[in-house]
Design a protein around this motif. Structure first.
Motif, PDB file in Angstrom:
ATOM      1  N   GLN A  13      17.109  48.429  60.247  1.00  0.00           N
ATOM      2  CA  GLN A  13      15.879  49.200  60.419  1.00  0.00           C
ATOM      3  C   GLN A  13      15.749  49.661  61.872  1.00  0.00           C
ATOM      4  OE1 GLN A  13      12.414  47.222  58.909  1.00  0.00           O
ATOM      5  NE2 GLN A  13      11.077  48.999  59.235  1.00  0.00           N
ATOM      6  N   PHE A  28      15.044  59.455  50.196  1.00  0.00           N
ATOM      7  CA  PHE A  28      15.315  59.096  51.579  1.00  0.00           C
ATOM      8  C   PHE A  28      15.384  57.592  51.752  1.00  0.00           C
ATOM      9  CE2 PHE A  28      15.154  62.830  54.333  1.00  0.00           C
ATOM     10  CZ  PHE A  28      14.786  63.802  53.418  1.00  0.00           C
ATOM     11  N   GLY A  29      16.347  57.143  52.555  1.00  0.00           N
ATOM     12  CA  GLY A  29      16.336  55.777  53.023  1.00  0.00           C
ATOM     13  C   GLY A  29      15.197  55.594  54.015  1.00  0.00           C
ATOM     14  N   GLN A  30      14.888  54.356  54.360  1.00  0.00           N
ATOM     15  CA  GLN A  30      13.744  54.135  55.256  1.00  0.00           C
ATOM     16  C   GLN A  30      14.087  54.422  56.715  1.00  0.00           C
ATOM     17  OE1 GLN A  30      13.819  49.398  54.694  1.00  0.00           O
ATOM     18  NE2 GLN A  30      12.125  50.144  55.902  1.00  0.00           N
ATOM     19  N   PHE A  37       4.871  66.223  55.652  1.00  0.00           N
ATOM     20  CA  PHE A  37       5.898  67.226  55.938  1.00  0.00           C
ATOM     21  C   PHE A  37       6.135  68.090  54.711  1.00  0.00           C
ATOM     22  CE2 PHE A  37       7.299  66.093  60.085  1.00  0.00           C
ATOM     23  CZ  PHE A  37       7.192  64.716  60.188  1.00  0.00           C
ATOM     24  N   MET A  59       8.413  54.195  58.212  1.00  0.00           N
ATOM     25  CA  MET A  59       8.942  54.306  56.846  1.00  0.00           C
ATOM     26  C   MET A  59       9.692  55.613  56.682  1.00  0.00           C
ATOM     27  SD  MET A  59       7.885  51.539  55.442  1.00  0.00           S
ATOM     28  CE  MET A  59       8.004  51.781  53.685  1.00  0.00           C
ATOM     29  N   GLY A  60      10.411  55.696  55.598  1.00  0.00           N
ATOM     30  CA  GLY A  60      11.085  56.940  55.252  1.00  0.00           C
ATOM     31  C   GLY A  60      10.102  57.928  54.654  1.00  0.00           C
ATOM     32  N   LEU A  61      10.642  58.971  54.093  1.00  0.00           N
ATOM     33  CA  LEU A  61       9.810  60.009  53.505  1.00  0.00           C
ATOM     34  C   LEU A  61       9.677  59.792  51.997  1.00  0.00           C
ATOM     35  CD1 LEU A  61      11.748  61.589  55.850  1.00  0.00           C
ATOM     36  CD2 LEU A  61       9.991  63.251  55.350  1.00  0.00           C
ATOM     37  N   GLN A  94      17.634  70.550  53.446  1.00  0.00           N
ATOM     38  CA  GLN A  94      16.205  70.814  53.500  1.00  0.00           C
ATOM     39  C   GLN A  94      15.783  71.132  54.930  1.00  0.00           C
ATOM     40  OE1 GLN A  94      13.787  67.951  51.402  1.00  0.00           O
ATOM     41  NE2 GLN A  94      15.047  68.090  49.553  1.00  0.00           N
ATOM     42  N   TYR A 104      19.905  63.089  58.192  1.00  0.00           N
ATOM     43  CA  TYR A 104      18.916  63.786  59.011  1.00  0.00           C
ATOM     44  C   TYR A 104      18.612  62.944  60.244  1.00  0.00           C
ATOM     45  CZ  TYR A 104      17.978  66.828  55.014  1.00  0.00           C
ATOM     46  OH  TYR A 104      18.104  67.737  53.981  1.00  0.00           O
ATOM     47  N   HIS A 141      10.141  66.320  63.556  1.00  0.00           N
ATOM     48  CA  HIS A 141      10.373  66.398  62.125  1.00  0.00           C
ATOM     49  C   HIS A 141      11.855  66.175  61.844  1.00  0.00           C
ATOM     50  CE1 HIS A 141      11.002  70.475  63.709  1.00  0.00           C
ATOM     51  NE2 HIS A 141      11.921  70.597  62.779  1.00  0.00           N
ATOM     52  N   PRO A 142      12.197  65.780  60.621  1.00  0.00           N
ATOM     53  CA  PRO A 142      13.610  65.570  60.294  1.00  0.00           C
ATOM     54  C   PRO A 142      14.412  66.861  60.419  1.00  0.00           C
ATOM     55  CG  PRO A 142      12.202  64.539  58.657  1.00  0.00           C
ATOM     56  CD  PRO A 142      11.315  65.396  59.504  1.00  0.00           C
ATOM     57  N   PHE A 176      12.589  71.369  57.399  1.00  0.00           N
ATOM     58  CA  PHE A 176      11.268  70.769  57.463  1.00  0.00           C
ATOM     59  C   PHE A 176      10.353  71.539  58.402  1.00  0.00           C
ATOM     60  CE2 PHE A 176      11.407  66.729  55.207  1.00  0.00           C
ATOM     61  CZ  PHE A 176      12.769  66.630  54.935  1.00  0.00           C
ATOM     62  N   GLY A 177       9.071  71.528  58.052  1.00  0.00           N
ATOM     63  CA  GLY A 177       8.046  72.021  58.956  1.00  0.00           C
ATOM     64  C   GLY A 177       7.722  70.962  59.999  1.00  0.00           C
ATOM     65  N   LYS A 218      15.900  67.328  44.457  1.00  0.00           N
ATOM     66  CA  LYS A 218      15.184  66.181  45.017  1.00  0.00           C
ATOM     67  C   LYS A 218      16.120  65.264  45.773  1.00  0.00           C
ATOM     68  CE  LYS A 218      13.255  64.660  41.255  1.00  0.00           C
ATOM     69  NZ  LYS A 218      12.429  63.770  40.402  1.00  0.00           N
ATOM     70  N   LEU A 219      15.620  64.748  46.890  1.00  0.00           N
ATOM     71  CA  LEU A 219      16.345  63.775  47.689  1.00  0.00           C
ATOM     72  C   LEU A 219      15.552  62.484  47.745  1.00  0.00           C
ATOM     73  CD1 LEU A 219      17.428  65.937  50.763  1.00  0.00           C
ATOM     74  CD2 LEU A 219      18.851  65.243  48.833  1.00  0.00           C
ATOM     75  N   GLN A 250      15.505  62.438  63.181  1.00  0.00           N
ATOM     76  CA  GLN A 250      14.127  62.731  63.548  1.00  0.00           C
ATOM     77  C   GLN A 250      13.865  62.175  64.935  1.00  0.00           C
ATOM     78  OE1 GLN A 250      11.116  60.899  61.033  1.00  0.00           O
ATOM     79  NE2 GLN A 250       9.629  62.500  61.478  1.00  0.00           N
ATOM     80  N   PHE A 307      18.089  59.167  59.148  1.00  0.00           N
ATOM     81  CA  PHE A 307      17.823  58.950  57.725  1.00  0.00           C
ATOM     82  C   PHE A 307      18.994  59.431  56.884  1.00  0.00           C
ATOM     83  CE2 PHE A 307      13.379  57.851  57.781  1.00  0.00           C
ATOM     84  CZ  PHE A 307      12.849  58.502  58.880  1.00  0.00           C
ATOM     85  N   TYR A 357       9.052  71.372  48.947  1.00  0.00           N
ATOM     86  CA  TYR A 357       8.748  69.958  48.772  1.00  0.00           C
ATOM     87  C   TYR A 357       7.596  69.546  49.690  1.00  0.00           C
ATOM     88  CZ  TYR A 357      13.760  70.449  47.708  1.00  0.00           C
ATOM     89  OH  TYR A 357      14.977  70.889  47.254  1.00  0.00           O
ATOM     90  N   TYR A 373       6.296  65.881  51.422  1.00  0.00           N
ATOM     91  CA  TYR A 373       6.556  64.470  51.662  1.00  0.00           C
ATOM     92  C   TYR A 373       5.410  63.900  52.486  1.00  0.00           C
ATOM     93  CZ  TYR A 373      11.520  65.453  50.644  1.00  0.00           C
ATOM     94  OH  TYR A 373      12.714  65.822  50.064  1.00  0.00           O
ATOM     95  N   PHE A 430      18.316  68.392  59.652  1.00  0.00           N
ATOM     96  CA  PHE A 430      19.557  68.186  58.903  1.00  0.00           C
ATOM     97  C   PHE A 430      20.742  68.067  59.851  1.00  0.00           C
ATOM     98  CE2 PHE A 430      22.402  68.646  55.360  1.00  0.00           C
ATOM     99  CZ  PHE A 430      23.444  69.443  55.803  1.00  0.00           C
ATOM    100  N   GLN A 449      23.015  63.343  52.259  1.00  0.00           N
ATOM    101  CA  GLN A 449      22.740  64.106  53.464  1.00  0.00           C
ATOM    102  C   GLN A 449      22.229  63.159  54.541  1.00  0.00           C
ATOM    103  OE1 GLN A 449      20.077  67.396  52.512  1.00  0.00           O
ATOM    104  NE2 GLN A 449      21.251  67.927  50.689  1.00  0.00           N
TER     105      GLN A 449
END
Lengths: 115, 112
Positions: free
Chosen positions: B9, B102-104, A90, A41-43, A104, B35, B42-43, A106-107, B99-100, B37, B88, A33, A35, B45, B33
């Motif tokens: 938020q 994501f919430g903000q 990402f 903000m989110g992804l 998932q 996550y 990076h996010p 992530f890098g 596909k996921l 960050q 998140f 993926y 993103y 899990f 799921q």
């Protein structure tokens, strides 16, 4: 295992330039993926792939292209960079959903600024 | 398109206080799921919830999936400075492959 690696870490582009963001994973994951994450903000999903030779658009694909010639690599191409593409990008990978374990990975991300 | 709403938020707490973030979807979810960050990172899990009404715990973190599989929450008991970051939720919709959505995110800051 290195997991998911991305290059470059940072890049500044001028408007109209193009570049390729590289992403490689060594976990033999079928799914990959791309993103983008804007501040606070989110992804947002740009493109994704369920296997070599298969790609599909996500939520925000305009201005980007991808290819998936191997399981390991999933490069993201920006043509004609615009200031709106300033973001953190990402790459992520996962096992297929039918495995029941599709978290998932992530890098570290690429921070791109378009001026 | 489909959206996942996450609130609040931002949350600023004193170390030792509890923290909760909520995630809501208008669509029944296949799974959800969570996550984390860290700032500049990076996010990563944390957990996946699949069953209706599921509750899972990881030390001070409690994750819940609603009975209707449309909402979820993450609760942290007695926050520590190491909990700082953005949390998140990420929703998997039926028949959407891996596909996921994501919430903000909820940004948590913890004052020592």
């Amino acid at each position: 295992n290195a997991g998911v690696t991305q290059t470059p870490k940072f890049r500044i582009l001028k408007i109209g330039q193009s570049m390729t963001l590289q992403c490689t994973q060594d976990m033999n994951h079928n799914y990959m993926y791309w993103y983008r994450q804007d501040p606070g903000m989110g992804l947002k999903l740009i493109y994704y792939s369920v296997g070599a030779g298969i790609t599909d658009k996500g939520e925000v694909p305009n201005g980007y292209n991808v290819s998936r010639s191997t399981t390991e690599d999933f490069p993201l191409r920006l043509e004609l960079a615009a200031p709106s593409q300033t973001s953190v990008y990402f790459c992520a990978s996962s096992l297929p959903t039918w495995t029941g374990s599709n978290e998932q990975f992530f890098g570290p991300g690429t921070r791109l600024t378009v001026l | 398109g489909q959206q996942v709403m996450q609130i609040p938020q931002y949350q600023h707490v004193q170390e030792g206080e509890d923290f909760t973030t909520y995630c809501n979807s208008s669509t029944t979810l296949s799974n959800i799921q969570w996550y984390k960050q860290r700032p500049g990172g990076h996010p990563v899990f944390l957990i996946q919830l699949v069953k209706s009404g599921e509750v899972k715990k990881q030390k001070r973190l409690t994750f819940q999936f609603g009975e209707a599989k449309k909402n979820s929450s993450l609760h942290i008991t007695a926050t520590q400075t190491t909990d700082v970051g953005t949390y998140f939720c990420a929703a998997a919709i039926y028949n959407q492959g891996g596909k996921l959505i994501f919430g903000q995110g909820t940004e948590l800051s913890v004052k020592p």
